[in-house]
Design an enzyme around this catalytic site. Structure first.
Site, PDB file in Angstrom:
ATOM      1  N   HIS A   1      35.688-107.662 -13.199  1.00 27.09           N
ATOM      2  CA  HIS A   1      34.988-107.016 -11.647  1.00 27.09           C
ATOM      3  C   HIS A   1      35.453-107.316 -11.060  1.00 27.09           C
ATOM      4  CE1 HIS A   1      32.354-109.942 -13.953  1.00 27.09           C
ATOM      5  NE2 HIS A   1      33.116-110.542 -14.940  1.00 27.09           N
TER       6      HIS A   1
ATOM      7  N   SER B   1      44.004 -83.243   4.381  1.00 26.30           N
ATOM      8  CA  SER B   1      43.239 -83.303   5.041  1.00 26.30           C
ATOM      9  C   SER B   1      43.243 -81.933   6.242  1.00 26.30           C
ATOM     10  CB  SER B   1      42.772 -84.214   5.607  1.00 26.30           C
ATOM     11  OG  SER B   1      41.566 -84.353   6.956  1.00 26.30           O
TER      12      SER B   1
ATOM     13  N   LYS C   1      46.910 -87.374   5.242  1.00 26.34           N
ATOM     14  CA  LYS C   1      46.187 -87.219   3.891  1.00 26.34           C
ATOM     15  C   LYS C   1      46.632 -86.762   2.818  1.00 26.34           C
ATOM     16  CE  LYS C   1      42.165 -89.331   3.460  1.00 26.34           C
ATOM     17  NZ  LYS C   1      40.883 -88.981   4.127  1.00 26.34           N
TER      18      LYS C   1
ATOM     19  N   GLU D   1      38.355 -87.101  -8.157  1.00 24.08           N
ATOM     20  CA  GLU D   1      36.424 -86.672  -7.958  1.00 24.08           C
ATOM     21  C   GLU D   1      36.437 -85.913  -8.429  1.00 24.08           C
ATOM     22  OE1 GLU D   1      36.674 -86.782  -3.018  1.00 24.08           O
ATOM     23  OE2 GLU D   1      38.711 -88.134  -3.383  1.00 24.08           O
TER      24      GLU D   1
END
Ligand code: ARG
Length: 459
Positions: free
Chosen positions: A156, A277, A283, A290
């Site tokens: 979980h 970024s 970043k 992804e």
């Protein structure tokens, strides 16, 4: 120019309809399979006396020349042709004259396209299998390096019990091993030759389907001609195997994204697989992971697309089936791209064992071991569970962890507690004691790695 299939119709279609109808833009990637198939067909026709040996040689030489010129780029695809099969035949006849027109004896584009696609996809399976093996090898190597690196195992997404990072990685290696198996299994059923089924009913010529199948490396021939030309279940099976593999990659990708975040920082992905970024200079985004996660949806779409295309089709061939190719090609291309970035991304990631251990030290992930300690001292598990829960609650209230709570406090809950409890709840002990088969102990992880490596060696 009238179509090769001009017969009862003039063979002249509206240019827009022509464009709509044509598949050469995407089926041209099967040109090698198409030409190899035609060479085998010519050999069979000659062996059966349907064409002469001289005609066979003429066809074979012509086809070899086309193959060479397409490979080298000397010959360009004629996009006016409806599909790759028409293009090769047209080019052959242009090169060798009337003999070229004999090639299409005792076959149809319907069995030809089914043949080409099976040949093309079985090669894709080999390539995807190789790339999957490379990823499994990268996971196993990383697992070996981290068979004793402790991290929190989650259920979980809540800290549950300590595991080694190696054990965690091997879970994915096992999944991918089954993906390999699914691909191999799918290839078995794919490797059945449809050539000679002709349009749908077989042929009146005395052909040798077995010979053609053997020349082209098939294990057997389709035993029903209508089935041979009209089912695409082999492509559906491949798409479902690829969808399952992408589901696995996507889960791993999701975790790499999480592990690489500041909230976890269990790993750092190499600069080669992260992006910056344009506005936030700090970043480091896990774009590759992804994208793998994102592209999973596209492969599922390819599967559902083909299933939907096929579901209402009457036997045998229908033009709808031309829609089989783009999706399955796209899925193969996508999976290959994902695997190509995934293996080196795993091989180059830095593992922050310090952060993993720190995370494992909070969250009371050794509470099960505390209960097991009391069980070993004679308490029934349910009672031990309850006492351990009360101790965790006390630690939480006092800002302690199980390792820092003094023995005197433990003894307020049960006189069974003794000094040796601290050794039992040490995270290292918790991992090392999980010696059950398939558990997280170092010996078990070593066994898993050895198993996976043997399977890869024998593949
Ligand atoms: N381009 C077609 C396809 O991809 C080849 C088979 C066409 N056969 C036919 N009778 N129209 O499915």
């Amino acid at each position: 120019m009238p179509k090769l299939w001009a017969g009862v119709t003039a063979g002249i279609t509206d240019p827009v309809a022509d464009d709509f109808n044509s598949s050469i833009r995407f089926d041209r990637r099967m040109y090698r399979q198409d030409i190899r198939g035609s060479m085998a067909h010519a050999a069979m026709l000659a062996a059966r006396g349907i064409i002469s040996e001289a005609e066979r040689d003429c066809l074979t030489d012509g086809l070899a020349g086309i193959l060479e010129d397409l490979d080298s780029g000397a010959l360009a695809f004629d996009l006016q042709c409806e599909d790759i099969h028409m293009f090769v035949e047209q080019e052959l006849t242009r090169r060798i004259g009337d003999t070229g027109k004999k090639l299409h004896t005792a076959r149809s584009r319907n069995d030809q396209v089914a043949l080409d696609l099976r040949m093309y996809l079985r090669e894709e399976i080999t390539e995807i299998g190789g790339l999957t093996e490379a990823l499994i090898a990268a996971l196993s190597d990383a697992a070996e390096a981290h068979k004793a690196s402790i991290m929190p195992g989650y259920t979980h997404l809540q800290r549950a019990q300590p595991v080694s990072f190696g054990h965690y990685l091997m879970a994915y290696a096992m999944m991918l091993l089954r993906d390999l198996d699914r691909l191999a299994d799918c290839k078995k059923r794919m490797n059945v030759s449809p050539i000679g089924c002709c349009a749908l009913a077989g042929t009146t010529y005395d052909t040798d389907r077995q010979m053609e199948a053997e020349l082209l490396g098939f294990d057997s021939i389709a035993l029903n001609s209508m089935d041979g030309v009209s089912d695409r279940d082999f492509a559906v099976e491949l798409l479902s195997a690829l969808s399952i593999e992408m589901m696995h990659l996507s889960r791993l990708a999701e975790e790499l994204i999480l592990w690489a975040s500041w909230e976890f920082k269990f790993i750092e992905l190499s600069d080669a697989y992260t992006t910056g970024s344009s506005i936030m200079p700090q970043k480091r985004n896990a774009d590759m992971a992804e994208l793998v996660r994102g592209k999973t949806g596209r492969v599922y779409g390819d599967l559902i697309g083909l299933l939907t295309t096929l579901k209402g089709l009457p036997l045998a061939y229908n033009k709808d089936m031309q829609e089989d190719k783009e999706g399955v090609f796209d899925a193969c291309d996508t999976v290959k791209m994902c695997l190509r970035v995934f293996a080196p991304m795993i091989a180059t990631m830095q593992v922050r064992t310090d952060n993993m251990l720190r995370a494992a030290q909070t969250g009371f992930i050794n509470a099960t071991d505390l209960a097991d300690y009391l069980v070993r001292k004679g308490l029934p598990f349910r009672s031990a569970y309850k006492i351990s829960g009360q101790i965790v609650a006390r630690c939480m209230a006092e800002g302690q962890v199980l390792e820092t709570l003094p023995l005197a406090a433990y003894r307020e809950f049960s006189p069974l507690f003794e000094e040796d409890l601290y050794r039992e709840i040490d995270l290292k002990t918790c991992v090392e004691k999980r010696i059950s088969e398939g558990g997280t102990s170092e010996a078990s992880v070593e066994k898993q790695i050895a198993y996976v490596r043997t399977v890869l060696e024998h593949d």
